[in-house]
Every structure is written in C-alpha cells, then in structure tokens.
Design a protein around this motif. Structure first.
Motif, PDB file in Angstrom:
ATOM      1  N   ARG A   9       0.826  -1.201   0.000  1.00 46.46           N
ATOM      2  CA  ARG A   9       0.000   0.000   0.000  1.00 46.46           C
ATOM      3  C   ARG A   9       0.861   1.253   0.000  1.00 46.46           C
ATOM      4  O   ARG A   9       0.538   2.260  -0.645  1.00 46.46           O
ATOM      5  N   TYR A  10       1.977   1.202   0.731  1.00 51.95           N
ATOM      6  CA  TYR A  10       2.880   2.351   0.800  1.00 51.95           C
ATOM      7  C   TYR A  10       3.490   2.628  -0.581  1.00 51.95           C
ATOM      8  O   TYR A  10       3.558   3.789  -1.021  1.00 51.95           O
ATOM      9  N   LEU A  11       3.939   1.563  -1.246  1.00 52.68           N
ATOM     10  CA  LEU A  11       4.491   1.728  -2.585  1.00 52.68           C
ATOM     11  C   LEU A  11       3.465   2.349  -3.527  1.00 52.68           C
ATOM     12  O   LEU A  11       3.779   3.244  -4.317  1.00 52.68           O
ATOM     13  N   ARG A  12       2.225   1.881  -3.423  1.00 58.70           N
ATOM     14  CA  ARG A  12       1.195   2.388  -4.324  1.00 58.70           C
ATOM     15  C   ARG A  12       0.824   3.827  -3.998  1.00 58.70           C
ATOM     16  O   ARG A  12       0.590   4.654  -4.882  1.00 58.70           O
ATOM     17  N   ALA A  13       0.806   4.150  -2.707  1.00 57.56           N
ATOM     18  CA  ALA A  13       0.426   5.500  -2.294  1.00 57.56           C
ATOM     19  C   ALA A  13       1.482   6.538  -2.658  1.00 57.56           C
ATOM     20  O   ALA A  13       1.163   7.711  -2.869  1.00 57.56           O
ATOM     21  N   THR A  14       2.740   6.097  -2.741  1.00 56.70           N
ATOM     22  CA  THR A  14       3.826   7.036  -3.011  1.00 56.70           C
ATOM     23  C   THR A  14       4.388   6.899  -4.423  1.00 56.70           C
ATOM     24  O   THR A  14       5.275   7.655  -4.817  1.00 56.70           O
ATOM     25  N   GLY A  15       3.888   5.938  -5.172  1.00 51.94           N
ATOM     26  CA  GLY A  15       4.432   5.660  -6.498  1.00 51.94           C
ATOM     27  C   GLY A  15       3.779   6.466  -7.604  1.00 51.94           C
ATOM     28  O   GLY A  15       2.881   7.274  -7.367  1.00 51.94           O
ATOM     29  N   PRO A  16       4.229   6.244  -8.839  1.00 55.84           N
ATOM     30  CA  PRO A  16       3.701   6.991  -9.980  1.00 55.84           C
ATOM     31  C   PRO A  16       2.274   6.592 -10.319  1.00 55.84           C
ATOM     32  O   PRO A  16       1.836   5.479 -10.008  1.00 55.84           O
ATOM     33  N   GLU A  17       1.571   7.505 -10.956  1.00 58.69           N
ATOM     34  CA  GLU A  17       0.193   7.256 -11.382  1.00 58.69           C
ATOM     35  C   GLU A  17       0.147   7.066 -12.888  1.00 58.69           C
ATOM     36  O   GLU A  17       1.001   7.541 -13.629  1.00 58.69           O
ATOM     37  N   HIS A  18      -0.883   6.383 -13.337  1.00 56.47           N
ATOM     38  CA  HIS A  18      -1.114   6.222 -14.769  1.00 56.47           C
ATOM     39  C   HIS A  18      -1.560   7.525 -15.408  1.00 56.47           C
ATOM     40  O   HIS A  18      -2.325   8.282 -14.806  1.00 56.47           O
ATOM     41  N   ASP A  19      -1.106   7.763 -16.627  1.00 56.93           N
ATOM     42  CA  ASP A  19      -1.745   8.806 -17.414  1.00 56.93           C
ATOM     43  C   ASP A  19      -2.964   8.173 -18.106  1.00 56.93           C
ATOM     44  O   ASP A  19      -3.289   6.995 -17.872  1.00 56.93           O
ATOM     45  N   GLU A  20      -3.642   8.919 -18.941  1.00 57.60           N
ATOM     46  CA  GLU A  20      -4.887   8.423 -19.538  1.00 57.60           C
ATOM     47  C   GLU A  20      -4.665   7.169 -20.371  1.00 57.60           C
ATOM     48  O   GLU A  20      -5.446   6.204 -20.292  1.00 57.60           O
ATOM     49  N   ILE A  21      -3.614   7.154 -21.157  1.00 61.46           N
ATOM     50  CA  ILE A  21      -3.360   6.000 -22.024  1.00 61.46           C
ATOM     51  C   ILE A  21      -2.951   4.789 -21.209  1.00 61.46           C
ATOM     52  O   ILE A  21      -3.415   3.661 -21.463  1.00 61.46           O
ATOM     53  N   GLN A  22      -2.101   4.974 -20.215  1.00 65.65           N
ATOM     54  CA  GLN A  22      -1.721   3.855 -19.357  1.00 65.65           C
ATOM     55  C   GLN A  22      -2.923   3.294 -18.607  1.00 65.65           C
ATOM     56  O   GLN A  22      -3.025   2.083 -18.406  1.00 65.65           O
ATOM     57  N   ALA A  23      -3.825   4.179 -18.199  1.00 61.77           N
ATOM     58  CA  ALA A  23      -5.042   3.718 -17.517  1.00 61.77           C
ATOM     59  C   ALA A  23      -5.869   2.851 -18.456  1.00 61.77           C
ATOM     60  O   ALA A  23      -6.438   1.834 -18.044  1.00 61.77           O
ATOM     61  N   ASP A  24      -5.932   3.237 -19.724  1.00 56.98           N
ATOM     62  CA  ASP A  24      -6.658   2.426 -20.706  1.00 56.98           C
ATOM     63  C   ASP A  24      -5.958   1.086 -20.920  1.00 56.98           C
ATOM     64  O   ASP A  24      -6.610   0.044 -21.068  1.00 56.98           O
ATOM     65  N   MET A  25      -4.634   1.102 -20.942  1.00 58.65           N
ATOM     66  CA  MET A  25      -3.885  -0.150 -21.059  1.00 58.65           C
ATOM     67  C   MET A  25      -4.189  -1.071 -19.875  1.00 58.65           C
ATOM     68  O   MET A  25      -4.419  -2.279 -20.042  1.00 58.65           O
ATOM     69  N   ALA A  26      -4.170  -0.489 -18.678  1.00 55.44           N
ATOM     70  CA  ALA A  26      -4.446  -1.286 -17.482  1.00 55.44           C
ATOM     71  C   ALA A  26      -5.870  -1.823 -17.515  1.00 55.44           C
ATOM     72  O   ALA A  26      -6.127  -2.950 -17.053  1.00 55.44           O
ATOM     73  N   MET A  93      -2.441  -3.621 -30.999  1.00 51.05           N
ATOM     74  CA  MET A  93      -2.942  -2.764 -29.915  1.00 51.05           C
ATOM     75  C   MET A  93      -1.860  -1.810 -29.439  1.00 51.05           C
ATOM     76  O   MET A  93      -2.125  -0.628 -29.169  1.00 51.05           O
ATOM     77  N   ALA A  94      -0.627  -2.314 -29.331  1.00 47.80           N
ATOM     78  CA  ALA A  94       0.481  -1.451 -28.916  1.00 47.80           C
ATOM     79  C   ALA A  94       0.650  -0.291 -29.880  1.00 47.80           C
ATOM     80  O   ALA A  94       0.820   0.866 -29.465  1.00 47.80           O
ATOM     81  N   GLU A  95       0.599  -0.582 -31.161  1.00 50.04           N
ATOM     82  CA  GLU A  95       0.730   0.481 -32.162  1.00 50.04           C
ATOM     83  C   GLU A  95      -0.384   1.510 -32.019  1.00 50.04           C
ATOM     84  O   GLU A  95      -0.153   2.719 -32.157  1.00 50.04           O
ATOM     85  N   GLU A  96      -1.593   1.046 -31.732  1.00 48.85           N
ATOM     86  CA  GLU A  96      -2.721   1.969 -31.582  1.00 48.85           C
ATOM     87  C   GLU A  96      -2.547   2.854 -30.361  1.00 48.85           C
ATOM     88  O   GLU A  96      -2.800   4.060 -30.413  1.00 48.85           O
ATOM     89  N   PHE A  97      -2.107   2.263 -29.243  1.00 49.63           N
ATOM     90  CA  PHE A  97      -1.869   3.060 -28.036  1.00 49.63           C
ATOM     91  C   PHE A  97      -0.755   4.087 -28.286  1.00 49.63           C
ATOM     92  O   PHE A  97      -0.865   5.254 -27.886  1.00 49.63           O
ATOM     93  N   PHE A  98       0.308   3.656 -28.935  1.00 45.27           N
ATOM     94  CA  PHE A  98       1.432   4.554 -29.191  1.00 45.27           C
ATOM     95  C   PHE A  98       1.047   5.661 -30.173  1.00 45.27           C
ATOM     96  O   PHE A  98       1.547   6.787 -30.064  1.00 45.27           O
ATOM     97  N   LYS A  99       0.197   5.337 -31.114  1.00 47.57           N
ATOM     98  CA  LYS A  99      -0.269   6.362 -32.053  1.00 47.57           C
ATOM     99  C   LYS A  99      -1.038   7.444 -31.309  1.00 47.57           C
ATOM    100  O   LYS A  99      -0.863   8.642 -31.561  1.00 47.57           O
ATOM    101  N   ARG A 100      -1.901   7.032 -30.379  1.00 49.30           N
ATOM    102  CA  ARG A 100      -2.633   8.006 -29.571  1.00 49.30           C
ATOM    103  C   ARG A 100      -1.688   8.919 -28.797  1.00 49.30           C
ATOM    104  O   ARG A 100      -1.964  10.108 -28.604  1.00 49.30           O
ATOM    105  N   ALA A 101      -0.563   8.355 -28.340  1.00 53.34           N
ATOM    106  CA  ALA A 101       0.385   9.111 -27.532  1.00 53.34           C
ATOM    107  C   ALA A 101       1.397   9.877 -28.377  1.00 53.34           C
ATOM    108  O   ALA A 101       2.220  10.618 -27.820  1.00 53.34           O
ATOM    109  N   GLY A 102       1.363   9.697 -29.689  1.00 54.70           N
ATOM    110  CA  GLY A 102       2.333  10.351 -30.551  1.00 54.70           C
ATOM    111  C   GLY A 102       3.729   9.774 -30.430  1.00 54.70           C
ATOM    112  O   GLY A 102       4.724  10.484 -30.597  1.00 54.70           O
ATOM    113  N   LEU A 103       3.828   8.469 -30.170  1.00 55.28           N
ATOM    114  CA  LEU A 103       5.120   7.836 -29.905  1.00 55.28           C
ATOM    115  C   LEU A 103       5.547   6.838 -30.979  1.00 55.28           C
ATOM    116  O   LEU A 103       6.592   6.208 -30.845  1.00 55.28           O
TER     117      LEU A 103
END
Length: 219
Positions: A9-26, A93-103
């Motif tokens: 819980r500590y790691l999650r509370a202090t760790g990085p958060e998903h951006d919109e695309i990562q949240a969709d991936m998750a 799917m990876a290509e589609e996610f990366f396209k959305r992110a401009g990567l």
C-alpha cells in the motif's frame, strides 16, 4: 506474499500514477486477464531509462506496449525502443496506443520471435527487458550481453511472482532442494544462476511488481 500488505500500500500511495493511455492499457489488462508489470515496476523502468540516459531499449516480449510506454517516459526525445511480440493482435494494440500518444516514430514494432529479431539489431542497448517465456530468459541474456555498454541494465520480470512459486525457488537457492517439474521455475533459476555467474555483471533482485532482476554491466 513477499511484501506485507502495508508495504504494498505504501508503494502504491507514493508511487507513480497512470496517465490516460496507461489507464486504458491497465483496463484492457484487467478485462483480458493479461499480466502487466503495474505502475510501481513501471516507475522503476522509467527511472532506469532516465538514469542510463537510454537512447536504445530492446524488449524480449512486449504484449500491447505497457512496459515500453513506461520506458519511453524516461528516455530522451531521441530515444527509441524495440517492441517484440508473438501475438499480432497485441502488437497491433500497442501500435494503436502509441499512435494516440504520438510515440510511434520512436518505436519499432516487431512481430514474431524476439530471439530472431534481436539478430536484426546491432546495439549497443542501454536497457533490455526480458519478459517472454521463462525457459528462454537465459538464452535472451546470452544473446544480448555483448551488445551492452558498461552501465547498461538488463531487467527480467517475474522473478518472485507469476508462473513460479517463490517458496520452491527459495528452497532451491538456499539449500539446493530440487525444483518441481515446472519449465518456468527452471527457467527463472537458470537465468539467475547465469547472470550471477557471468563475469563483468552485477545482479540484484528488487521486490517491486512481480519481482525484477536488475543486471548491470560493470566492466
């Protein structure tokens, strides 16, 4: 459980958060029961990319691009990553996610066997992720180790959780007890023994995500 619930819980509370695309991936991972490294391990990948100033990253096994996305967040603007995946639908799917992110211009999407794809890239690589079939982990390390500069890092996933039993692996490493007839566990054990025995490299296992092995070329 190798970390207490409080520590997780500590790691999650202090760790990085998903951006919109990562949240969709998750979200896709949850729907399909697809294992991803998660944001805590992802944050470590991002940090490793930043610390090594990585401009070249290679992944043995990429799924739909979750770990690669984390790497790119820590890489300079001219950094590039090679994604490899057997499953064509996941790579699409990876290509589609990366396209959305401009990567997409910073990524190479390779459909097929990573052990064959690695022969098409000369390196040197700053960071390598090994996250495909566990029984091929050691082969992947041996295939790439001469293409690493001093300071480069090889990351291997699922060293403590996943298709393995940590208690059986602990008994094997502590007292030499025989491993059960499980290809994944034999593969992980072989990998750990291989990287620890290879001259010029130092290895540490970090209890983040499903357990990451970090192997650094030091000479």
């Amino acid at each position: 459980m190798y970390l207490t619930e409080t520590a997780q819980r500590y790691l999650r509370a202090t760790g990085p958060e998903h951006d919109e695309i990562q949240a969709d991936m998750a979200g896709v991972a949850d729907e399909e029961g697809f294992p991803i490294i998660g944001p805590d391990a992802g944050g470590l990948l991002r940090t490793l990319a930043a610390m090594t100033r990585a401009t070249s990253v290679f992944e043995f096994g990429s799924g739909f691009g979750y770990s690669a996305y984390w790497f790119l967040q820590g890489m300079p603007a001219d950094g590039e990553i090679v994604l490899t995946e057997f499953d064509t639908d996941e790579l699409t799917m990876a290509e589609e996610f990366f396209k959305r992110a401009g990567l997409t211009e910073r990524a190479h999407f390779e459909d097929g066997d990573a052990m064959e794809t690695i022969n098409e890239y000369d390196g040197p690589f700053d960071v390598v992720l090994i996250d495909h079939q566990k029984e091929r982990y050691a082969d992947a390390f041996n295939a790439v180790r001469e293409d690493l500069r001093v300071g480069s890092v090889v990351v291997a996933d699922n060293l403590m959780r996943g298709p393995i039993d940590i208690e059986d692996l602990l008994a094997y490493f502590e007292s030499g007890e025989a491993l059960p007839d499980n290809k994944s566990m034999h593969g992980v054990a072989d990998y750990v023994e291989t990287v620890r025995a290879t001259s010029g490299f130092q290895t540490t296992v970090v209890p983040v995500g499903s357990g990451l092995s970090l192997t650094v070329r030091v000479e």
